[in-house]
Design a protein around this motif. Structure first.
Motif, PDB file in Angstrom:
ATOM      1  N   ILE A 157     -28.186 105.861-116.058  1.00  0.00           N
ATOM      2  CA  ILE A 157     -27.090 106.961-116.331  1.00  0.00           C
ATOM      3  C   ILE A 157     -26.868 107.017-114.205  1.00  0.00           C
ATOM      4  O   ILE A 157     -26.237 106.616-113.984  1.00  0.00           O
ATOM      5  CB  ILE A 157     -26.649 107.738-116.073  1.00  0.00           C
ATOM      6  N   PHE A 158     -28.141 107.719-113.678  1.00  0.00           N
ATOM      7  CA  PHE A 158     -28.154 107.274-112.136  1.00  0.00           C
ATOM      8  C   PHE A 158     -28.170 106.384-111.552  1.00  0.00           C
ATOM      9  O   PHE A 158     -28.008 106.595-110.453  1.00  0.00           O
ATOM     10  CB  PHE A 158     -29.161 108.435-112.131  1.00  0.00           C
ATOM     11  N   ARG A 196     -19.186 109.651-115.155  1.00  0.00           N
ATOM     12  CA  ARG A 196     -20.758 110.259-115.478  1.00  0.00           C
ATOM     13  C   ARG A 196     -20.842 111.700-115.286  1.00  0.00           C
ATOM     14  O   ARG A 196     -21.940 112.245-115.614  1.00  0.00           O
ATOM     15  CB  ARG A 196     -21.253 109.610-114.685  1.00  0.00           C
ATOM     16  N   VAL A 225     -27.707 102.227-123.486  1.00  0.00           N
ATOM     17  CA  VAL A 225     -27.001 102.976-123.193  1.00  0.00           C
ATOM     18  C   VAL A 225     -26.950 103.955-124.126  1.00  0.00           C
ATOM     19  O   VAL A 225     -26.381 104.941-124.322  1.00  0.00           O
ATOM     20  CB  VAL A 225     -25.764 103.209-122.305  1.00  0.00           C
ATOM     21  N   GLY A 274     -20.008 114.402-116.953  1.00  0.00           N
ATOM     22  CA  GLY A 274     -20.933 114.064-118.263  1.00  0.00           C
ATOM     23  C   GLY A 274     -22.052 114.723-117.990  1.00  0.00           C
ATOM     24  O   GLY A 274     -23.071 115.207-119.041  1.00  0.00           O
ATOM     25  N   VAL A 275     -23.176 114.791-117.295  1.00  0.00           N
ATOM     26  CA  VAL A 275     -24.175 115.203-116.837  1.00  0.00           C
ATOM     27  C   VAL A 275     -23.956 116.739-116.304  1.00  0.00           C
ATOM     28  O   VAL A 275     -24.908 117.200-117.561  1.00  0.00           O
ATOM     29  CB  VAL A 275     -24.694 114.530-115.611  1.00  0.00           C
ATOM     30  N   PHE A 279     -15.659 105.728-112.680  1.00  0.00           N
ATOM     31  CA  PHE A 279     -16.476 106.216-113.639  1.00  0.00           C
ATOM     32  C   PHE A 279     -17.864 107.077-113.474  1.00  0.00           C
ATOM     33  O   PHE A 279     -18.229 107.510-113.889  1.00  0.00           O
ATOM     34  CB  PHE A 279     -17.273 104.652-113.553  1.00  0.00           C
ATOM     35  N   ALA A 280     -17.811 107.233-111.921  1.00  0.00           N
ATOM     36  CA  ALA A 280     -18.869 107.378-111.443  1.00  0.00           C
ATOM     37  C   ALA A 280     -18.395 109.121-111.836  1.00  0.00           C
ATOM     38  O   ALA A 280     -18.833 110.374-112.237  1.00  0.00           O
ATOM     39  CB  ALA A 280     -18.863 107.869-109.504  1.00  0.00           C
ATOM     40  N   GLU A 319     -21.898 103.099-108.502  1.00  0.00           N
ATOM     41  CA  GLU A 319     -20.312 103.463-108.006  1.00  0.00           C
ATOM     42  C   GLU A 319     -20.377 103.802-107.291  1.00  0.00           C
ATOM     43  O   GLU A 319     -19.031 103.850-106.261  1.00  0.00           O
ATOM     44  CB  GLU A 319     -19.835 104.020-109.241  1.00  0.00           C
ATOM     45  N   PRO A 322     -29.129 112.771-118.249  1.00  0.00           N
ATOM     46  CA  PRO A 322     -28.718 111.297-119.702  1.00  0.00           C
ATOM     47  C   PRO A 322     -30.854 111.010-119.207  1.00  0.00           C
ATOM     48  O   PRO A 322     -31.371 111.126-117.664  1.00  0.00           O
ATOM     49  CB  PRO A 322     -27.979 110.194-119.323  1.00  0.00           C
ATOM     50  N   LEU A 349     -26.645 103.709-112.283  1.00  0.00           N
ATOM     51  CA  LEU A 349     -25.261 102.950-112.622  1.00  0.00           C
ATOM     52  C   LEU A 349     -24.508 104.007-111.236  1.00  0.00           C
ATOM     53  O   LEU A 349     -23.513 103.496-110.679  1.00  0.00           O
ATOM     54  CB  LEU A 349     -24.192 103.095-114.086  1.00  0.00           C
ATOM     55  N   LEU A 350     -24.634 105.542-111.128  1.00  0.00           N
ATOM     56  CA  LEU A 350     -23.612 106.110-110.184  1.00  0.00           C
ATOM     57  C   LEU A 350     -23.921 106.549-108.683  1.00  0.00           C
ATOM     58  O   LEU A 350     -22.625 105.789-108.501  1.00  0.00           O
ATOM     59  CB  LEU A 350     -24.146 108.338-111.010  1.00  0.00           C
TER      60      LEU A 350
END
Length: 126
Positions: A103-104, A89, A33, A92-93, A85-86, A110, A99, A106-107
């Motif tokens: 990342i998407f 993210r 990552v 962050g986006v 966590f979501a 989550e 990103p 994982l999102l």
């Protein structure tokens, strides 16, 4: 096995596996990552935060399975941790731009975990 227990078990396994991955190969998994661990201090902190903490949370999920009165606590923890966590993210986006696709992925996982926990909570009694 019912969906409620399955939800907690799968979440526990994911936290345990991620914790072990980050404890045993922190430099490799951090680089997946785009995190660069350039010192012993950075490696140890990454192992503690992403490895040790994630592993400990996984253990707590398993503990919640031992008594029926802890099942709801496990589901609440599932919703809160995965939701956190979501949320991080998403922030962050919006604050940093688009990103890599991981990342998407994982999102999406989550958010799915949060929705599953909420659904299971709706099926359990206080």
């Amino acid at each position: 096995m019912n969906l409620v227990k399955f939800s907690i078990i799968i979440t526990a396994v994911i936290f345990l596996v991620i914790g072990l991955m980050f404890l045993t190969s922190p430099v490799y998994w951090a680089s997946s990552v785009d995190i660069s661990l350039n010192s012993t201090t950075a490696i140890i902190d990454f192992q503690a935060t992403y490895g040790g903490c994630m592993f400990a949370i996984g253990i707590f999920f398993l503990y919640c399975l031992r008594k029926s009165e802890l099942i709801r606590i496990g589901l609440i923890l599932q919703a809160i941790t995965l939701g956190g966590f979501a949320f991080g993210r998403i922030v962050g986006v919006f604050s940093n731009g688009i990103p890599k696709p991981i990342i998407f992925y994982l999102l999406a996982a989550e958010i799915s975990g949060v929705l599953l926990a909420i659904f299971c909570l709706s099926k359990t009694r206080e």
